[in-house]
Design a protein around this motif. Structure first.
Motif, short mmCIF file in Angstrom:
data_model
loop_
_atom_site.label_atom_id
_atom_site.label_comp_id
_atom_site.label_asym_id
_atom_site.label_seq_id
_atom_site.Cartn_x
_atom_site.Cartn_y
_atom_site.Cartn_z
N GLU A 126 0.01 -13.77 6.49
CA GLU A 126 1.26 -13.18 6.93
C GLU A 126 1.10 -12.57 8.32
O GLU A 126 0.17 -11.82 8.59
N GLN B 252 -1.87 -13.53 -1.27
CA GLN B 252 -0.77 -14.48 -1.13
C GLN B 252 -0.92 -15.64 -2.10
O GLN B 252 0.06 -16.11 -2.69
N LYS C 95 3.52 -5.34 6.44
CA LYS C 95 4.28 -5.37 5.19
C LYS C 95 4.43 -3.97 4.62
O LYS C 95 3.46 -3.22 4.54
N TYR D 187 4.95 -1.67 1.46
CA TYR D 187 4.69 -1.78 0.03
C TYR D 187 5.66 -0.94 -0.79
O TYR D 187 5.59 -0.95 -2.02
#
Length: 568
Positions: free
Chosen positions: A293, A348, A469, A471
């Motif tokens: 990512e 992932q 990202k 969370y």
């Protein structure tokens, strides 16, 4: 044997109780213009020395006195902006917040305690003299140790001058110490081994960005005396190849260099007199087929990193501890941050695999539901787009839990999960994970509040923005998460991530839901599925209480009644 050397105990380097009490006492006999201010330990030390206390007084002495010899409460202690301040307790008003805005305080006149104009209390005068004598004694002892005139013995219980009236045990101790010193002197007189200058390595060329920032590229550490992780089959193959070549060529093969620059990858080069080179890589460089990512394309990485991440996850060991353990053994591995890239790829892959496995379980559930004797039939409806659907009706169970164990119904933690099981295949067909905390959000929040006079609260969305990202995917904690995640689970069983109703082979409609009776989550689940299907699902969903949980609830209720009414 005559050996004149004074031995001192390590406890003699500490101030006596009388001297420590004097440090606390003298701060209470300063004039009000100076004593009323809140001061730190460093400032208190500086102030006492300015008033005439021996300059050998150290911060550690004052710190120990304020902690262990302030039993009568002569000094008041306050914590302000992560610093500890002290002031005589006779001043009742004021705080460090009122006085220390500019961080300054008035310093008394030099040698205030020794001036005739300043009338010092007789007890304080005696404490002042005792403190200076004790400081002079400790300072003299330290200077003697530094010059080698006094030997510090950690095993002697009390201070003893062994040059006078030595006992038999003391004589043995003196002789042993003398022999050890003579051996040390002999070693010091031996010539040191010749210094070997290491060969100069060609400096690596810095990139344009590093030249612009004025930073030099750090050369990799030398792991020649360390250990490495090698693939045995590949190493044996290179050894066999070099052995066969040396036998046929008749020349010696020399080691050229070993490259440690590529993290866990170790490349070793050999060269024969006939200019033939041999190369060995400790492991293969592979691609997992997963683009991390934030990356545009996949990058190859050492296979060793993948194996480390896989083994740590299977065994359940913290990845950072694995890297520290290998580094402690001297094993050459990649940096912890580089291994984290592989960890993200593994996550992932797990997410993709779990989603695929979930769809397979949903299909298996539908097949088992249609194969049940006396099957009630599919539920048929038409969506808003005009497409017709025929979805199987089956039975399932729902339950939620938090990550942290709860006692006495005091639910804590930040993560929760809801799992939907098929009552026919006994396999999970849906799970929803929620988390109310994010480490990146916390860092952004602390960074925004650093140096601010007014605190920014967590509901400020602009402050919580960060890279990477997030969370934090829910605002409901584990105590109430089940009631809200049931709605999401009911919708996700019928609708995919794009908001489209799943195919008839994948979509799951639960007409009988078994769960406990401690939340309204099951009713929310049935309502959510009814809203997706429409009127065709009215009256189809049914809640079947869990017998074991219901009996437990009844038992708890009866026990509560018994505690209030002893007649039962």
């Amino acid at each position: 044997m005559v050996y004149t050397k004074t031995f001192a105990n390590i406890d003699d380097l500490h101030l006596s109780k009388k001297a420590n009490s004097a440090i606390v006492l003298l701060n209470s006999y300063l004039p009000d213009d100076y004593a009323k201010y809140w001061v730190t330990v460093e400032e208190m030390t500086e102030r006492l020395i300015s008033c005439g206390v021996n300059s050998s007084l150290q911060k550690i002495d004052v710190d120990g006195a304020t902690q262990h010899h302030n039993k009568h409460g002569l000094l008041e202690k306050r914590l302000y902006r992560h610093k500890t301040y002290f002031r005589p307790s006779k001043y009742q008003q004021g705080s460090p917040n009122d006085q220390r805005i500019d961080g300054k305080f008035p310093m008394p006149k030099t040698r205030l305690f020794q001036q005739r104009k300043f009338q010092l209390d007789p007890d304080a005068r005696q404490a002042f003299c005792d403190l200076n004598k004790e400081l002079e004694r400790v300072d003299k002892l330290k200077r003697g140790i530094d010059r080698g005139e006094i030997h510090l013995m950690h095993d002697v219980g009390t201070q003893t001058n062994l040059s006078v009236k030595c006992s038999a045990d003391d004589t043995i101790l003196i002789q042993t110490t003398r022999l050890l010193e003579e051996e040390a002197n002999v070693r010091m007189q031996e010539p040191p081994p010749p210094h070997v200058t290491p060969p100069k390595q060609k400096a690596a060329t810095a990139s344009n960005k590093e030249r612009k920032n004025g930073k030099k590229k750090e050369e990799p550490a030398d792991y020649s005396d360390g250990y490495g992780l090698f693939q045995i089959k590949s190493l044996n193959s290179v050894i066999e190849e070099m052995t066969y070549h040396a036998a046929t060529c008749g020349n010696a093969i020399e080691h050229v260099n070993t490259d440690f620059k590529m993290g866990a990858g170790i490349t070793t080069m050999w060269k024969c007199a006939c200019n033939k080179t041999f190369r060995h890589d400790n492991c293969k460089w592979t691609k997992s087929g997963i683009v991390e990512e934030g990356r545009q394309f996949e990058r190859p990485s050492p296979e060793v990193n993948v194996r480390i991440v896989k083994a740590a996850r299977e065994v359940g060991i913290n990845l950072e501890k694995v890297v520290e353990f290998l580094a402690g053994l001297g094993v050459k591995t990649s940096d912890y941050r580089n291994i984290l890239h592989q960890e993200r790829k593994v996550r992932q892959a797990i997410e993709g695999l779990s989603e695929q496995r979930m769809i397979e379980n949903m299909r298996e559930h539908n097949v088992a539901a249609r194969a049940v004797p006396n099957y009630v039939g599919d539920i048929q409806f038409t969506d808003e787009g005009g497409s017709s659907h025929s979805i199987a009706q089956g039975a399932g169970s729902i339950d939620g839990a938090g990550l942290t164990r709860a006692y006495m119904h005091r639910i804590k933690g930040s993560q929760a999960v809801l799992i939907v099981f098929s009552s026919l295949t006994h396999k999970p067909i849906m799970f929803v994970h929620t988390q109310v905390k994010c480490i990146l959000c916390t860092r952004a929040y602390n960074k925004a509040n650093r140096g601010r006079t007014q605190v920014t609260y967590l509901d400020d969305i602009k402050v919580m923005q960060h890279k990477g990202k997030c969370y934090r995917n829910s605002k409901y904690g584990p105590a109430v998460a089940e009631e809200y995640t049931c709605v999401e689970a009911g919708r996700r069983l019928l609708i995919d991530e794009n908001g489209v109703i799943r195919p008839d082979t994948d979509a799951v409609f639960l007409c009988k839901v078994t769960t406990d009776n401690d939340t309204r989550g099951v009713l929310n689940f049935i309502t959510a599925q009814n809203k997706v299907i429409g009127q065709d699902a009215d009256g189809k969903g049914e809640h079947i209480p869990d017998n074991g949980h219901s009996l437990k609830d009844c038992s708890n209720s009866l026990y509560e009644i018994r505690s209030k009414d002893k007649s039962y």
